[in-house]
Scaffold this motif. Sequence first.
Motif, short mmCIF file in Angstrom:
data_model
loop_
_atom_site.label_atom_id
_atom_site.label_comp_id
_atom_site.label_asym_id
_atom_site.label_seq_id
_atom_site.Cartn_x
_atom_site.Cartn_y
_atom_site.Cartn_z
N UNK A 396 0.73 -1.27 0.04
CA UNK A 396 -0.20 0.05 0.10
C UNK A 396 0.64 1.31 0.03
N UNK A 397 1.69 1.56 -1.11
CA UNK A 397 2.61 2.76 -1.00
C UNK A 397 1.50 4.00 -1.06
N UNK A 398 2.13 5.03 -0.50
CA UNK A 398 1.04 6.08 -0.26
C UNK A 398 1.80 7.57 -0.14
N UNK A 399 3.15 7.60 -0.11
CA UNK A 399 3.69 8.68 -0.25
C UNK A 399 5.00 8.73 -1.31
N UNK A 400 5.32 9.86 -1.54
CA UNK A 400 6.62 9.84 -2.52
C UNK A 400 7.76 11.08 -1.94
N UNK A 401 8.90 10.77 -2.50
CA UNK A 401 9.81 11.92 -2.26
C UNK A 401 11.02 11.49 -3.06
N UNK A 402 11.19 12.34 -4.20
CA UNK A 402 12.53 11.95 -5.01
C UNK A 402 13.65 12.66 -4.63
N UNK A 403 14.82 11.90 -4.85
CA UNK A 403 15.93 12.37 -4.47
C UNK A 403 16.37 13.49 -5.37
N UNK A 404 17.36 14.25 -4.94
CA UNK A 404 17.79 15.53 -5.71
C UNK A 404 18.24 15.41 -6.98
N UNK A 405 18.97 14.06 -7.39
CA UNK A 405 19.47 13.40 -8.37
C UNK A 405 18.45 13.07 -9.22
N UNK A 406 17.21 12.55 -8.89
CA UNK A 406 16.29 12.00 -9.55
C UNK A 406 16.47 10.59 -9.58
N UNK A 407 17.28 9.94 -9.18
CA UNK A 407 17.52 8.48 -9.29
C UNK A 407 16.76 7.78 -8.23
N UNK A 408 16.75 8.20 -7.14
CA UNK A 408 16.14 7.56 -5.70
C UNK A 408 14.58 7.84 -5.54
N UNK A 409 13.45 6.73 -5.96
CA UNK A 409 12.20 7.28 -5.65
C UNK A 409 12.09 6.71 -4.31
N UNK A 410 11.93 7.33 -3.24
CA UNK A 410 11.47 7.03 -1.72
C UNK A 410 10.09 7.08 -1.78
N UNK A 411 9.49 5.86 -0.85
CA UNK A 411 8.05 6.05 -0.91
C UNK A 411 7.90 5.30 0.67
N UNK A 412 6.51 5.84 1.30
CA UNK A 412 6.10 5.14 2.37
C UNK A 412 5.46 3.95 1.90
N UNK A 413 5.82 2.72 2.34
CA UNK A 413 4.98 1.51 2.07
C UNK A 413 4.14 1.51 3.49
N UNK A 414 2.65 1.87 3.35
CA UNK A 414 2.22 2.09 4.56
C UNK A 414 1.73 1.19 5.34
N UNK A 415 1.06 0.05 4.57
CA UNK A 415 0.59 -1.24 5.35
C UNK A 415 1.90 -2.06 5.76
N UNK A 417 4.52 -0.42 7.17
CA UNK A 417 5.01 0.46 8.14
C UNK A 417 6.54 0.68 7.94
N UNK A 418 6.75 0.82 6.51
CA UNK A 418 8.16 0.74 6.07
C UNK A 418 8.44 2.11 5.20
N UNK A 419 9.78 2.33 5.16
CA UNK A 419 10.22 3.45 4.01
C UNK A 419 11.11 2.71 3.04
N UNK A 420 10.82 2.71 1.81
CA UNK A 420 11.33 1.90 1.07
C UNK A 420 12.14 2.98 -0.23
N UNK A 421 12.70 2.42 -1.15
CA UNK A 421 13.21 3.19 -2.13
C UNK A 421 13.38 2.51 -3.38
N UNK A 422 12.98 3.12 -4.42
CA UNK A 422 12.99 2.46 -5.84
C UNK A 422 14.12 3.03 -6.68
N UNK A 423 14.87 2.37 -7.02
CA UNK A 423 15.92 2.77 -7.96
C UNK A 423 15.80 2.98 -9.29
N UNK A 424 15.52 4.21 -9.97
CA UNK A 424 14.98 4.21 -11.21
C UNK A 424 16.00 3.87 -12.42
N UNK A 425 17.24 3.74 -11.97
CA UNK A 425 18.11 3.18 -13.02
C UNK A 425 18.53 1.64 -13.03
#
Length: 699
Positions: A396-415, A417-425
């Motif tokens: 249940x991802x519910x929040x986003x924050x993109x790193x300043x270099x645009x590569x790391x897409x951080x997200x709250x994985x709400x159900x 109770x986790x903070x995770x990151x998607x590497x766009x490269x």
Amino acid sequence: MMARSFRFTLVVFSVALVAAPFAYFATKARPALAGQPGPDEFILAPEFEPNRGWINTDRPLRLHEDLKGHVVVIDFWTYCCINCLHVLPDLEYLEEKYADEPVVVVGVHSAKFDTEAERRSIRHAVQRYDIKHPVVVDDEFRIWRSYGARAWPTFAVVDPEGNLLGLTSGEGKRELLDQVIAQTLEEHREKGTLSDNKVDIRPDPVFTSPSLLRYPGKILAHVAVDPADSRLFIADSSNDRVIVATLPEDDGHASVIDVYGNGDRGFVGGSPAEARFNDPQGFAFDADENLLYVADTKNHAVRVIDLDRRFVRTVAGTGTQGYDRRGGRPGRDQLISSPWALTLSPEKETLFVAMAGPHQLWSIDLSDRDRQTRAIAGSGRENVFDGPAAQAALAQPSGFALSSDGRRLYFTDTEGSAIRVYDTVERTVETIIGRAVSDPTSDSSLFDFGDVDGAYPIARLQHAIGITLFPTPEGERLLIADTYNDKLKLVDPDTKTVQTWLGVGRDEDGPDDALRLLEPAGLSFARDSGGQGRLFVVDTNHHRLVEIDPDTKQWREVILDGLDPAGTAAPILSETERIRVEARASASEPVTVRLDPQLPEGVKVNTEAPLAVRVSTVNAAGGLEPVLQRTIPATTDVFPKDVVIGNPGDRVIVELAFAWCTDDESVCVPADLAWDVTIGRGGDPAPIALSAKVDGLSD
């Protein structure tokens, strides 16, 4: 559908056990109860007890007394669960279809998270999601176990003679439940066992707030080079509208520029007055094109507001929930499910979507005329499992924050109770805070939560929703809204550590001026050209916006000047309903009042609801200009004293909104009071008492 894992027995039930129980209705029997009845036997449905009280009804309901002669549909739910939210329209449909028949829906709230088990939290959820049927608070899963429920959501149907007809779980059961209800009504009409009169159930009145917001969800601050172009975008979620405002001035006032949607729920494009939304949440803003993208969550769509043309149109989704986990179709042809957060890639050609419904991340190709929309991460299985994007399991991802270099897409994985990151490269998913499992099919981390600062994998959050990039002298950090812990926390993604940054938990002590939040869901940080940072937080269950100085941690409520009530809601009482007061005060001192409502005998202030005060001056044209807004968290039943309302010569409106209840707190009644105060000169500088009699329960 989420399987319940009982933490005290460490049992995880397989989804396969509850995925296809359709035959239970036909046999009028249900496995998982002692005795394993045969196909021609009936089971007397267990009573709704023990419990910790009722919500949305003026009295407790007995299944075999009050509801005898009725078809009863029981919904086992927990308000964090996206699947449980998806079935609410089905229940609303059934309630409306059988409004004139002896058919009753009863919600049994069996909480997953600790915070959800509190009746105050459930009451807010019932209000937030406009639930009209009664809800019983299931004490430690006792009702759940008596019915043999194993997943959220689960439905049980009880016939007019009190027999349990069966269980079914998951989404998409509207047609099945409809058929069972119709057949049962027909059978018992022939038997003469239907009640002649449908039971009278009075839901709780809708709470209002002087802020004129209703359970706001997300916020986005845009700071421009020219301060006149800076904007604050607010998802007034339960009012189904999007507010565009200026950034607050030094006095905390922000001016409303536009409001898209008028409070009427729908899926309509067009001008601000014509547009309709359904529970809007996250935003993404393209400043170059002046386009605001909106996650229109319960319309299962992504919309865009052209701020130059003042026009709303759809980018992706059809207004109908979809179950596709791959995508690839043009945006407006692609069915999607509960988009909750958005963010733009640095080149503005890709719009990332946190798709809470299928537990995935999606993207919309904005460079393509068709706006191709597809899944980019998450298998669709609900869990916290790291690895290549297609194999990773999200929750249940519910929040986003993109790193300043645009590569790391951080997200709250709400159900989870986790903070995770998607590497766009590399196209991989990694867990920063929470607990990732080694096998997504056998072990679930959905029940690993808490309030523990520290490093991965020991640190714990509880249903975190909001997240924003937060630059510090030590490097790039993440600030998160740890929603069910009522706190803001700082995450270092490199060291995988988290620490409490601000906020007092609901059961924790703190100074009088401490920031007390109640399920904060959104936050946004922005820095102006001079380097000054501004941080905004949506304090959802307090119906307010808070601005925090990121350097000093000093905070204030934001007052939205020029905001009108949504739809028919009007917390500012009409002139005929205001209590007129003529007061005199010392010419040299500001006027101070103490509020003294007179409650009915035998009741008290309900500390399950916030208390809010708003003071507005009346201008020459008769309009109201807010000058003070204060929300008092529900930790005391003492009304505020020493409220400064103005100066001699002013005419002010003082509003007070709170709730009261009977001693057992089974009934929650909102109270809205307003005083029209004309202040003269030559009086006593002592505080002026504003009193009013609060009406009791009506027959």
